[in-house]
Design a protein around this motif. Structure first.
Motif, PDB file in Angstrom:
ATOM      1  N   GLU A 105      34.873  11.128   8.947  1.00  0.00           N
ATOM      2  CA  GLU A 105      33.432  11.417   9.055  1.00  0.00           C
ATOM      3  C   GLU A 105      33.140  12.090  10.392  1.00  0.00           C
ATOM      4  O   GLU A 105      32.390  13.070  10.465  1.00  0.00           O
ATOM      5  N   ARG A 108      31.829  15.945  10.948  1.00  0.00           N
ATOM      6  CA  ARG A 108      30.594  16.165  11.699  1.00  0.00           C
ATOM      7  C   ARG A 108      30.834  17.135  12.862  1.00  0.00           C
ATOM      8  O   ARG A 108      30.030  18.038  13.111  1.00  0.00           O
ATOM      9  N   LEU A 128      31.722  20.834   1.783  1.00  0.00           N
ATOM     10  CA  LEU A 128      30.798  19.719   2.055  1.00  0.00           C
ATOM     11  C   LEU A 128      30.096  19.241   0.792  1.00  0.00           C
ATOM     12  O   LEU A 128      29.833  18.040   0.627  1.00  0.00           O
ATOM     13  N   LYS A 133      28.405  15.525   1.639  1.00  0.00           N
ATOM     14  CA  LYS A 133      28.023  15.337   3.038  1.00  0.00           C
ATOM     15  C   LYS A 133      26.606  15.871   3.252  1.00  0.00           C
ATOM     16  O   LYS A 133      26.389  17.020   3.656  1.00  0.00           O
ATOM     17  N   GLU A 156      25.407  17.009   7.021  1.00  0.00           N
ATOM     18  CA  GLU A 156      26.026  18.256   7.449  1.00  0.00           C
ATOM     19  C   GLU A 156      25.478  19.439   6.641  1.00  0.00           C
ATOM     20  O   GLU A 156      25.247  20.523   7.184  1.00  0.00           O
TER      21      GLU A 156
END
Length: 523
Positions: A439, A443, A480, A485, A488
């Protein structure tokens, strides 16, 4: 000097033309129908003696007479053709280019009526002369002679293609000279030997390889470069691969590339990289590819900037083809290169002129572009190695991007896009054992990619930069989305929203199309 040489050559051409139209030459022409082979045999010793005269007019008149004899006597000339050819061959290496040309043309005409054994002997002599003498005039003379023989009787070339093909193929990869068209002549002769380029290479590949090996072990750097160029041409010309000749060629190249750097050595490392590309159905020993990569790693560590750039690019190509894992070594090579700022390079001293400083900056720019390409080509497959380097890599790219030249920025965008496609962390899911670390990594890389994309869309009006930045963003968005995600994706969506309206009205179809394709992911 060049003007004097050109003027002298033009004057010699006029003198040669005058000699062939002199009244004595016209008289000889009138007598030719009455000269049979017996008379020619009686005259031959004196004619051959006159061909050695220091006078240009006398030499040209003699060659003209021999051309007339070949025209009128034809097959009757066969018993003495070999002797005439030997004398004329010596004249083709005269210091005067006009004499060389006329002797070569006469030799071609006489060879049309010579015995096959005499023609074969001539071909072997020409091959030996090309291999043993390195001066441009000799190579030009050999080319002119072969051209004259082909023009007079193309069958002589085809009948001796086994002897000529290796030499001609190597010769047509010599550096081109503005003052000579020898390379173009060799290309024409190769076409005569083999109308189908790939077929000709495949037919004579073993013999060509032997000729290349001779050139690579010679003490001549020019021959080594020529051999390397021929190897690159073979690799690109054979759609099915080099086959069994690959290993001996690579062994010869590896031996030749070892040692000090010389002007043109880049062609050798490029040839090694070309041979590392293995076509479908081919099998190459992994140990041999490892040796090639080791050699290229060593060359990439050399300090001379112009050569280092080519060695770095060759290493990148070899790694892409061989899939060898050498990222740690690669990183050690490129780290000092990428640490330099090309836009703020200072002059080494107050006495360094502006042109020298500009040249140094240009060399660094090209070297950095090669380094970014190498990083992408060498990017490791191992997840642990990726984890050690991915944040450092993306952080460096985002920090270096604003202070890089336009062309280097393109190299950074391309490198980042290629690395994104190979990131293990973007291929995993929430069930990964290292979920928290993953993670954090996602990021961080999203932050760096977003910074590069935002800077490009905000500050650059170059279509290619904007297109590549949008392509980079689209690549990351796809990954992503697969990983769900949301945070993001929102970061990238905000950037998209900031510039989408203006880009959708841009005059470039590429940009409008790319904006539309990204829009789909945010629905």
């Amino acid at each position: 000097m060049l003007a004097d040489s050109a003027a002298r050559h033009s004057l010699d051409e006029l003198r040669a033309r005058a000699a062939t139209h002199h009244y004595t030459t016209d008289t000889v022409l009138e007598c030719m129908p009455f000269i049979d082979i017996e008379v020619m045999k009686e005259m031959l010793p004196k004619i051959l003696e006159l061909t050695k005269s220091p006078q240009l007019g006398t030499k040209i008149a003699c060659t003209h007479l021999l051309v007339l004899a070949a025209h009128y006597l034809r097959s009757d000339l066969e018993p003495i053709a070999g002797k005439i050819m030997t004398t004329l061959l010596n004249g083709t290496f005269d210091r005067n280019p006009t004499v060389r040309k006329n002797y070569a043309e006469a030799l071609g005409q006489v060879s049309a009526h010579a015995k096959p054994q005499s023609v074969e002997k001539l071909m072997r002599k020409l091959v030996n002369l090309y291999e043993t003498k390195e001066d441009d005039s000799t190579r030009s003379s050999v080319a002119l002679t072969l051209k004259a023989v082909a023009k007079a009787k193309i069958e002589h070339i085809k009948d001796n293609e086994g002897i000529l093909a290796p030499l001609v193929y190597l010769a047509m990869h010599a550096p081109k000279d503005n003052e000579s068209n020898a390379v173009e002549i060799y290309e024409e002769i190769w076409t005569d030997i083999s109308p189908g380029r790939e077929t000709g290479i495949r037919t004579h590949l073993a013999a060509i390889r032997e000729e290349i090996e001779k050139a690579l072990i010679s003490n001549s750097w020019t021959k080594k470069i020529q051999a390397a160029e021929a190897i690159k041409s073979i690799c690109s010309g054979l759609s099915s691969g080099v086959g069994a000749e690959r290993e001996p060629l690579l062994r010869s190249l590896l031996a030749a590339v070892h040692g000090k750097t010389f002007d043109g050595k880049r062609h050798l490392v490029e040839a090694i990289a070309a041979l590392c590309e293995v076509k479908d159905g081919e099998v190459v020993a992994p140990a041999l590819l490892t040796e090639c990569v080791d050699a290229l790693v060593a060359e990439a560590r050399k300090h001379e900037p112009a050569y280092k750039r080519h060695a770095v690019r060759a290493l990148g190509a070899a790694l892409a083809h061989s899939r060898c894992q050498r990222f740690r070594q690669v990183y050690d090579i490129v780290k000092p290169i990428l640490a330099k700022n090309e836009l703020s390079m200072e002059k080494d001293s107050d006495t360094e002129d502006r042109e020298s400083g500009r040249e140094r900056r240009e060399q660094l720019r090209e070297l950095k572009e090669a380094a970014y390409d190498l990083l992408a080509s060498a990017w490791p497959e191992d997840a642990d190695t990726q984890e050690n380097y991915q944040e450092v890599y993306f952080e460096h790219c985002s920090q270096s991007y604003p202070c890089s030249s336009r062309s280097t920025q393109l190299a950074i965008l391309s490198s980042m896009s290629r690395v994104l496609d190979r990131l293990v962390v973007l291929a995993g899911g929430p069930k990964d054992p290292e979920h928290v670390a993953a993670e954090r990594a996602v990021r961080a890389l999203t932050h760096h990619v977003a910074a590069v994309v935002d800077y490009t869309l905000k500050n650059s009006n170059q279509v290619r930069h904007r297109r590549d930045a949008l392509q980079l963003m689209e690549t990351l968005i796809k990954r992503l989305k697969n990983l769900n995600k949301g945070d993001e994706l929102k970061k990238l969506h905000d950037i998209y929203q900031t510039y989408a309206q203006d880009l959708s009205k841009d005059s470039s179809y590429e940009l409008r199309s790319k904006i539309d394709s990204i829009k789909v992911y945010f629905r």
